[in-house]
Design a protein around this motif. Structure first.
Motif, PDB file in Angstrom:
ATOM      1  N   LYS A  23     -16.402  -8.442 -10.179  1.00 48.02           N
ATOM      2  CA  LYS A  23     -16.331  -9.034 -11.522  1.00 48.02           C
ATOM      3  C   LYS A  23     -15.067  -8.585 -12.243  1.00 48.02           C
ATOM      4  O   LYS A  23     -14.399  -9.391 -12.899  1.00 48.02           O
ATOM      5  N   SER A  24     -14.731  -7.315 -12.109  1.00 52.26           N
ATOM      6  CA  SER A  24     -13.533  -6.779 -12.746  1.00 52.26           C
ATOM      7  C   SER A  24     -12.265  -7.410 -12.170  1.00 52.26           C
ATOM      8  O   SER A  24     -11.332  -7.735 -12.911  1.00 52.26           O
ATOM      9  N   LEU A  25     -12.248  -7.604 -10.865  1.00 48.74           N
ATOM     10  CA  LEU A  25     -11.071  -8.178 -10.202  1.00 48.74           C
ATOM     11  C   LEU A  25     -10.807  -9.625 -10.613  1.00 48.74           C
ATOM     12  O   LEU A  25      -9.663 -10.037 -10.753  1.00 48.74           O
ATOM     13  N   ILE A  26     -11.861 -10.409 -10.770  1.00 49.61           N
ATOM     14  CA  ILE A  26     -11.696 -11.854 -10.976  1.00 49.61           C
ATOM     15  C   ILE A  26     -11.857 -12.294 -12.422  1.00 49.61           C
ATOM     16  O   ILE A  26     -11.618 -13.463 -12.732  1.00 49.61           O
ATOM     17  N   GLN A  27     -12.232 -11.374 -13.284  1.00 47.17           N
ATOM     18  CA  GLN A  27     -12.608 -11.704 -14.659  1.00 47.17           C
ATOM     19  C   GLN A  27     -11.630 -12.633 -15.369  1.00 47.17           C
ATOM     20  O   GLN A  27     -12.017 -13.646 -15.910  1.00 47.17           O
ATOM     21  N   ASP A  28     -10.384 -12.314 -15.406  1.00 50.77           N
ATOM     22  CA  ASP A  28      -9.414 -13.116 -16.170  1.00 50.77           C
ATOM     23  C   ASP A  28      -8.353 -13.748 -15.282  1.00 50.77           C
ATOM     24  O   ASP A  28      -7.298 -14.146 -15.782  1.00 50.77           O
ATOM     25  N   GLU A  29      -8.619 -13.832 -13.986  1.00 49.29           N
ATOM     26  CA  GLU A  29      -7.615 -14.369 -13.061  1.00 49.29           C
ATOM     27  C   GLU A  29      -7.966 -15.804 -12.672  1.00 49.29           C
ATOM     28  O   GLU A  29      -8.982 -16.043 -12.023  1.00 49.29           O
ATOM     29  N   PRO A  30      -7.141 -16.782 -13.052  1.00 47.79           N
ATOM     30  CA  PRO A  30      -7.436 -18.175 -12.725  1.00 47.79           C
ATOM     31  C   PRO A  30      -7.065 -18.584 -11.290  1.00 47.79           C
ATOM     32  O   PRO A  30      -7.527 -19.611 -10.808  1.00 47.79           O
ATOM     33  N   SER A  31      -6.257 -17.804 -10.592  1.00 45.88           N
ATOM     34  CA  SER A  31      -5.811 -18.183  -9.253  1.00 45.88           C
ATOM     35  C   SER A  31      -6.922 -17.958  -8.227  1.00 45.88           C
ATOM     36  O   SER A  31      -7.315 -16.822  -7.964  1.00 45.88           O
ATOM     37  N   PHE A  32      -7.404 -19.046  -7.636  1.00 46.73           N
ATOM     38  CA  PHE A  32      -8.458 -18.896  -6.633  1.00 46.73           C
ATOM     39  C   PHE A  32      -7.940 -18.188  -5.387  1.00 46.73           C
ATOM     40  O   PHE A  32      -8.677 -17.433  -4.757  1.00 46.73           O
ATOM     41  N   ILE A  33      -6.688 -18.374  -5.036  1.00 45.40           N
ATOM     42  CA  ILE A  33      -6.124 -17.691  -3.873  1.00 45.40           C
ATOM     43  C   ILE A  33      -6.105 -16.177  -4.114  1.00 45.40           C
ATOM     44  O   ILE A  33      -6.522 -15.396  -3.247  1.00 45.40           O
TER      45      ILE A  33
END
Length: 163
Positions: A23-33
């Motif tokens: 959750k912390s890693l992906i929280q504000d990152e829009p890049s699916f890659i």
């Protein structure tokens, strides 16, 4: 900023730590890659006795290799073919204790003996699959299956894949 957590406590505590890290890693990152790359690295480093952890993305016709950790892999997998193609077509998790007994198994890495594949589904739409291989037979149990299904659900909800 993301900070790696130690995996302390019982198995449930460790699973919860990894889910929080995701959750912390992906929280504000829009890049699916970027999100899939970090997710595969997180799983590969957390899960002992695995030799491949990564993703195949559904392009509307077949599964295409996405971010992963491990040896080079098959690039395209037809729907209903192998463990990944079958799990994707059926949209259900498959745990295979001995891949050599699975009809139509696609051997990308001869060292793999067991496998778990979890479909990534968002709003009823197949995005791809999470695939994890192990050189050990019967590597994946029901508790780990539940953890990986939660992992895939959290990840799928955040993904913004353009097709």
């Amino acid at each position: 900023m993301f900070q790696a957590l130690p995996y302390e406590g019982n198995r449930s505590d460790q699973f919860a730590s990894v889910l929080n890290q995701l959750k912390s890693l992906i929280q504000d990152e829009p890049s699916f890659i970027a999100n899939l790359a970090n997710a595969s690295a997180l799983l590969k480093n957390f899960m002992h006795d695995t030799n491949w952890a990564g993703f195949y993305l559904y392009d509307g016709k077949e599964l295409v290799l996405g971010p992963f950790q491990g040896l080079p892999a098959c690039i395209r997998i037809p729907m209903n073919r192998g463990v990944c193609g079958t799990a994707a077509a059926e949209r259900k998790t498959l745990v295979v204790n001995d891949v050599h007994d699975f009809p139509g198994h696609i051997a990308c890495d001869a060292a793999s003996n067991s496998e778990i594949v979890i479909p990534l589904v968002k709003d009823g739409r197949l995005l791809g699959v999470l695939d994890i291989d192990s050189p050990l037979k019967s590597r994946f149990d029901s508790e780990e299956r539940q953890f990986l299904e939660q992992f895939a659900e959290i990840l799928a909800e955040q993904l913004h894949i353009q097709q």
